[in-house]
Design an enzyme around this catalytic site. Sequence first.
Site, PDB file in Angstrom:
ATOM      1  N   THR A  72       0.800  -1.046  -0.072  1.00  0.00           N
ATOM      2  CA  THR A  72       0.051  -0.092   0.074  1.00  0.00           C
ATOM      3  C   THR A  72       0.875   1.297  -0.214  1.00  0.00           C
ATOM      4  OG1 THR A  72      -1.803  -1.123   0.984  1.00  0.00           O
ATOM      5  CG2 THR A  72      -1.621   1.053   1.343  1.00  0.00           C
ATOM      6  N   GLN A 168       0.929  -9.778  -6.177  1.00  0.00           N
ATOM      7  CA  GLN A 168       0.264 -11.354  -6.187  1.00  0.00           C
ATOM      8  C   GLN A 168       1.210 -12.224  -7.172  1.00  0.00           C
ATOM      9  OE1 GLN A 168      -2.075 -12.354  -4.345  1.00  0.00           O
ATOM     10  NE2 GLN A 168      -2.889 -10.738  -3.337  1.00  0.00           N
ATOM     11  N   SER A 188       5.325  -7.193  -1.352  1.00  0.00           N
ATOM     12  CA  SER A 188       4.554  -7.143   0.010  1.00  0.00           C
ATOM     13  C   SER A 188       5.053  -8.500   0.579  1.00  0.00           C
ATOM     14  CB  SER A 188       3.094  -7.022  -0.093  1.00  0.00           C
ATOM     15  OG  SER A 188       2.682  -7.071   1.379  1.00  0.00           O
ATOM     16  N   HIS A 190       3.636 -10.244   3.396  1.00  0.00           N
ATOM     17  CA  HIS A 190       2.920 -11.129   3.755  1.00  0.00           C
ATOM     18  C   HIS A 190       2.271 -11.974   2.903  1.00  0.00           C
ATOM     19  CE1 HIS A 190      -0.987  -9.044   3.555  1.00  0.00           C
ATOM     20  NE2 HIS A 190      -0.417  -7.835   3.278  1.00  0.00           N
ATOM     21  N   THR A 226      12.730   4.591  11.091  1.00  0.00           N
ATOM     22  CA  THR A 226      13.720   3.688  11.734  1.00  0.00           C
ATOM     23  C   THR A 226      13.084   2.196  10.795  1.00  0.00           C
ATOM     24  OG1 THR A 226      13.699   4.619  13.750  1.00  0.00           O
ATOM     25  CG2 THR A 226      14.508   2.430  13.791  1.00  0.00           C
ATOM     26  N   CYS A 310     -14.647  -4.961   2.028  1.00  0.00           N
ATOM     27  CA  CYS A 310     -15.659  -4.707   2.892  1.00  0.00           C
ATOM     28  C   CYS A 310     -14.998  -3.363   3.653  1.00  0.00           C
ATOM     29  CB  CYS A 310     -15.658  -5.557   4.080  1.00  0.00           C
ATOM     30  SG  CYS A 310     -16.929  -5.426   5.171  1.00  0.00           S
TER      31      CYS A 310
HETATM   32  N1  PMP Z   1      -1.780  -4.746  -4.422  1.00  0.00           N
HETATM   33  C1  PMP Z   1      -2.173  -5.732  -4.413  1.00  0.00           C
HETATM   34  C2  PMP Z   1      -2.279  -6.585  -5.616  1.00  0.00           C
HETATM   35  C3  PMP Z   1      -2.616  -6.665  -3.195  1.00  0.00           C
HETATM   36  O1  PMP Z   1      -3.202  -7.781  -3.386  1.00  0.00           O
HETATM   37  C4  PMP Z   1      -2.715  -6.097  -1.894  1.00  0.00           C
HETATM   38  C5  PMP Z   1      -3.034  -6.925  -0.690  1.00  0.00           C
HETATM   39  N2  PMP Z   1      -4.359  -7.336  -0.595  1.00  0.00           N
HETATM   40  C6  PMP Z   1      -1.869  -4.655  -1.855  1.00  0.00           C
HETATM   41  C7  PMP Z   1      -1.422  -4.351  -2.990  1.00  0.00           C
HETATM   42  C8  PMP Z   1      -1.519  -4.259  -0.619  1.00  0.00           C
HETATM   43  O2  PMP Z   1      -0.446  -4.733   0.187  1.00  0.00           O
HETATM   44  P1  PMP Z   1      -0.150  -4.532   1.543  1.00  0.00           P
HETATM   45  O3  PMP Z   1      -1.199  -5.144   2.273  1.00  0.00           O
HETATM   46  O4  PMP Z   1       1.278  -5.078   1.610  1.00  0.00           O
HETATM   47  O5  PMP Z   1      -0.395  -3.115   1.912  1.00  0.00           O
END
Ligand code: PMP
Length: 375
Positions: A72, A168, A188, A190, A226, A310
């Site tokens: 994000t 993705q 990202s 996670h 940091t 949501c």
């Molecule tokens: N871009 C895509 C295509 C995503 O699937 C996501 C997560 N849903 C994000 C951006 C945002 O990633 P983050 O959770 O690291 O902010």
Amino acid sequence: MSKHIYLDYNATAPIRPEVADAVNHAMKQPHNASSVHRFGQEGRKLVEDARIKVAALVNAPPAQVIFNSGATEGNNTVLQHFKGERVLVSAIEHPSILEAAPNAEQIPVTKDGLVDLGALEKLLQAEPKPALVSMMMVNNETGAIQPIRNVSNLCKKYGALVHCDGVQAAGKIPIDITELGADFLTLSSHKIGGPQGVGALVLGLCGITPTLLSGGGQEKSARAGTENVAGIAGFGAAAELAVKDLPGYQKLESLRSRLESKLPKGTIIHSSDSPRVAGTSMFSLPGDSSETLLMALDLEGIAISNGSACSSGTIKPSHILQAMGVSDKETASVLRVSMGWDTKEADIDGFLKALGKIMNRIEETKRKEKSAAHA
Ligand code: PMP
């Protein structure tokens, strides 16, 4: 309740055990990677080792990787930089693109969920020429793999820079930032089995460093704050495993085929005619509301998603399916199954069994209601 089954990897992947160990290890000491003492130096080493591993995930030089708080932030950083200029974004981007660039023009997609290259070229030809095109590599809902190389070839022809949201795609298909022709790439942690709240903006060779946060000299002044040393160390460990496990990920294709071949008659599988990443399936079931199904599945211990966002208590229909021209009825009954490093055949079978049970129950209730109405 039966054993929990997690099939929502595209929302967030379970943390890999090796990653949890790396995070734990890094958290044991007070690491400020900017401090000159030994704890700081150890923190710096953890960050720089992770930078090499994350760079390897996208075949970039490590110096081009800027750590941040996630995609994000990465997406906002790039889009904010081009504020006031003409920007094109695909209609199926994540909200962190669409809402960061509310004035951007949208590139339509085909009914299969792939970017419409003809429409893109027309938009690129119009004056003033766009400064940036933002196009995701893989769609988070359908799993459709976008033709980024074709997109970047067109962009180069008309002088636009290319931003690619690679969130993705990482760990699912090979990524080479140079081969893709991307000037900016967001990642990202996670989504690849790393911790949440950490990600990276990877720079291509255009020489521009978009910066959102200022105030400290971290990340060569490209991203103040940091460093999240433990998170970055975990991201590095996850990136290394994602590269190693790329062939393993492809094996999920057989699980997806198993799933899709056993879905009820009349189910529509979205983007099934497009190239898709192996572990994602998005489908509309005949008739039933996805909200009802999701809740019933959750009670059966099964976690999947309906691909809709949501926000503030209101369920919005998927803008991705809407852009693909999917009808409201099909959009209302959509489910997404997404798999990853710990998914097993038994998970798919467990999901199918629970889905069958729930759909039978719904049918039975409907039958009873109908006969009561006629009584
Ligand atoms: N871009 C895509 C295509 C995503 O699937 C996501 C997560 N849903 C994000 C951006 C945002 O990633 P983050 O959770 O690291 O902010």
